[in-house]
Design an enzyme around this catalytic site. Structure first.
Site, PDB file in Angstrom:
ATOM      1  N   ASP A   1     -21.851  -8.962  26.752  1.00 24.29           N
ATOM      2  CA  ASP A   1     -20.982  -7.813  26.979  1.00 24.29           C
ATOM      3  C   ASP A   1     -19.507  -8.093  26.714  1.00 24.29           C
ATOM      4  O   ASP A   1     -19.079  -8.169  25.569  1.00 24.29           O
ATOM      5  CB  ASP A   1     -21.241  -7.307  28.417  1.00 24.29           C
ATOM      6  CG  ASP A   1     -20.585  -5.972  28.712  1.00 24.29           C
ATOM      7  OD1 ASP A   1     -19.839  -5.485  27.857  1.00 24.29           O
ATOM      8  OD2 ASP A   1     -20.798  -5.409  29.802  1.00 24.29           O
TER       9      ASP A   1
ATOM     10  N   HIS B   1     -26.853  -2.210  32.077  1.00 26.02           N
ATOM     11  CA  HIS B   1     -26.269  -2.127  33.421  1.00 26.02           C
ATOM     12  C   HIS B   1     -27.003  -1.096  34.283  1.00 26.02           C
ATOM     13  O   HIS B   1     -26.384  -0.189  34.825  1.00 26.02           O
ATOM     14  CB  HIS B   1     -24.793  -1.720  33.399  1.00 26.02           C
ATOM     15  CG  HIS B   1     -23.930  -2.469  32.452  1.00 26.02           C
ATOM     16  ND1 HIS B   1     -23.768  -3.822  32.504  1.00 26.02           N
ATOM     17  CD2 HIS B   1     -23.124  -2.029  31.436  1.00 26.02           C
ATOM     18  CE1 HIS B   1     -22.898  -4.192  31.559  1.00 26.02           C
ATOM     19  NE2 HIS B   1     -22.504  -3.132  30.897  1.00 26.02           N
TER      20      HIS B   1
HETATM   21  C1  NGQ Z   1     -17.682  -0.303  28.276  1.00 27.65           C
HETATM   22  N1  NGQ Z   1     -18.286  -1.825  30.033  1.00 27.65           N
HETATM   23  O1  NGQ Z   1     -18.169   0.632  27.643  1.00 27.65           O
HETATM   24  O2  NGQ Z   1     -16.929  -1.138  27.751  1.00 27.65           O
HETATM   25  C2  NGQ Z   1     -18.032  -0.440  29.746  1.00 27.65           C
HETATM   26  C3  NGQ Z   1     -16.877   0.030  30.575  1.00 27.65           C
HETATM   27  C4  NGQ Z   1     -17.220   2.519  30.784  1.00 27.65           C
HETATM   28  C5  NGQ Z   1     -19.024  -2.259  31.081  1.00 27.65           C
HETATM   29  N2  NGQ Z   1     -19.592  -1.465  31.872  1.00 27.65           N
HETATM   30  C6  NGQ Z   1     -16.388   1.380  30.269  1.00 27.65           C
HETATM   31  N3  NGQ Z   1     -19.166  -3.559  31.215  1.00 27.65           N
HETATM   32  O3  NGQ Z   1     -18.392   2.353  31.121  1.00 27.65           O
HETATM   33  O4  NGQ Z   1     -16.696   3.624  30.834  1.00 27.65           O
END
Ligand code: NGQ
Length: 458
Positions: free
Chosen positions: A325, A274
């Site tokens: 993801d 990302h």
């Molecule tokens: C995650 N997911 O680690 O699951 C992250 C969200 C975060 C995405 N960015 C949570 N799709 O980055 O704190």
């Protein structure tokens, strides 16, 4: 035992070839590839063959959350309100549930054309945050799922220590993720021992993000990786949301990707997941390191992240791969379509990422993301060549969207056409995982998954 296969056509590392014979050894590695060969005594592959697609980012437990967060919230929904729901959801998950969900999503992935996966594993502890008696309990469940399904996996235990920049304490919702360095090292070492000698399985590490680790912890994680294996893949979430960029600027005066470029020796073993909010200059610097940009178009769309600066990144030679993801989509062809569509919608143009006049966009995107994904997983896959592993897909020429297409036209049709299921058979490391679209464990897995969902949704 050496196996022989024959394909009517195949996408090899130097392009499409016809009447291709593959010789595969007992470890599932390709020994020889011979185009224009006879099919004598070889197993006939029933359609065109392409390399299997690696998914460079999976958080398998989130599969069970897909579809549960699509209701309007009181103050306007965002990534951050989704994250609160995700934290609440995972509190109820037990190790058996996680194994069942992971098995289910891996079967779905194999059937869709993913042959390997980098699993971003941060759910380490019990509900409430106490460690399991075996601190690598959940990681071992993820490995067990891969052994049931046959998918190849690079398991990435995640270091997660803080809520945000500057070492702020973790929140209650993050209790199941949080480890200090010694506990993290023990999880990494246990999983490393468990993975030794397993076909298609290897270890990497993932400092979660610049929010979740301090610079010293990031450095210690890299040193830990080096002591085990200096080629070990390292993944990190980079610049997922504008708020993360703003907070990073407030903390350090630098944007996250620039901070990483200035403070870590980024190179081909690194994968920045990302890296959505990357400015042109950052994208060009990042591209020159040889690190991979990990794109997850369906999840990034679902969470309203934004568009990756793909044009300057690719122009500067940047490497990309795709991940599914949170599993709101489980389909590599769909990820590639959405990736290109994002750029089209942004620039009001067509074929934005095409390589040149007359060049197939689908063929180009498929090749570069298969190779970039393989690099990010640190596995010998992503192209069909001698010395690479036999991870491949047999495309279904009876799928109407593919009918009468050939060569790269098949990939254009599979990605940009309305194909429901372009993949017929799937091989990982010389073993068939999917035949005629079916996985041998799919009924048992779905029954188990359904029981888990029934409890979670009641
Ligand atoms: C995650 N997911 O680690 O699951 C992250 C969200 C975060 C995405 N960015 C949570 N799709 O980055 O704190």
């Amino acid at each position: 035992m050496i196996q022989h296969y024959w394909a009517p056509s195949a996408l090899l590392s130097d392009g499409w070839a016809n009447a291709v014979r593959f010789e595969v050894d007992a470890q599932g590695m390709i020994i020889t590839i011979t185009p224009d060969a006879s099919a004598d005594e070889a197993e006939m592959l029933r359609g065109p063959v392409v390399p299997g697609m690696p998914s460079l980012h999976s958080i398998s437990f989130q599969r069970a959350l897909a579809g549960l967060t699509e209701k309007g919230g009181p103050q306007g929904d965002s990534f951050w309100s989704w994250r609160k729901l995700m934290y609440r959801f995972l509190e109820g998950l037990q190790p058996d549930d996680i194994e069942a969900i992971t098995t289910q999503v891996q079967i779905e992935m194999l059937r869709a054309g993913y042959t390997s996966v980098a699993e971003f594993h941060y759910l380490h502890h019990q509900p409430g945050g106490a460690p399991y008696a075996n601190s690598a309990e959940i990681g071992e469940r993820l490995i067990a799922a891969a052994e049931t399904t046959g998918i190849a996996m690079t398991l990435l235990p995640v270091l997660y220590a803080h809520d945000s920049f500057g070492g702020t304490p973790p929140t209650a919702g993050q209790r199941r993720f949080v480890t200090d360095l010694p506990r993290f090292a023990s999880i990494v070492e246990t999983l490393n021992a468990r993975l030794q000698g397993r076909r298609g399985l290897r270890l990497g590490i993932a400092p979660h993000s610049l929010r979740a680790v301090t610079p010293a912890q990031l450095q210690a994680a890299v040193v830990l990786a080096d002591t085990i294996d200096a080629t070990m893949p390292i993944h990190i979430n980079a610049a997922v949301q504008q708020k993360e960029v703003d907070d990073c600027l407030a903390w350090s005066g630098r944007r996250p990707v620039n901070w990483l470029l200035d403070n870590q020796n980024l190179g081909p073993r690194w994968c920045l997941i990302h890296a959505t909010h990357t400015e042109v200059g950052e994208a060009e610097r990042f591209a020159r390191t040889g690190a991979v940009a990990g794109l997850c178009p369906t999840t990034e769309g679902d969470l309203g992240d934004g568009f990756f600066n793909a044009v300057p990144f690719l122009r500067a030679g940047g490497r990309i791969g795709i991940g599914n993801d949170s599993h709101v989509g489980v389909d590599p062809f769909l990820e590639l379509k959405l990736f290109e569509y994002g750029q089209r919608l942004r620039f009001e143009r067509r074929n934005v990422l095409a390589k040149g006049i007359g060049a197939s966009l689908g063929g180009h995107l498929y090749r570069i993301t298969a190779a970039g994904g393989a690099q990010a997983l640190g596995q010998p896959v992503g192209t069909l060549a001698e010395g690479q592993r036999a991870d491949w897909l047999v495309l279904d020429s009876d799928e109407p969207a593919l009918a009468e297409h050939s060569g790269d036209g098949l990939l254009d049709a599979a990605i940009f056409g309305p194909a429901r299921r372009p993949v017929r058979d799937v091989m990982v490391a010389g073993r068939w995982c999917v035949r005629d679209g079916e996985h041998p464990q799919q009924a048992a897995s779905f029954a188990r998954y359904r029981t888990v969902m029934k409890r979670l949704l009641s």
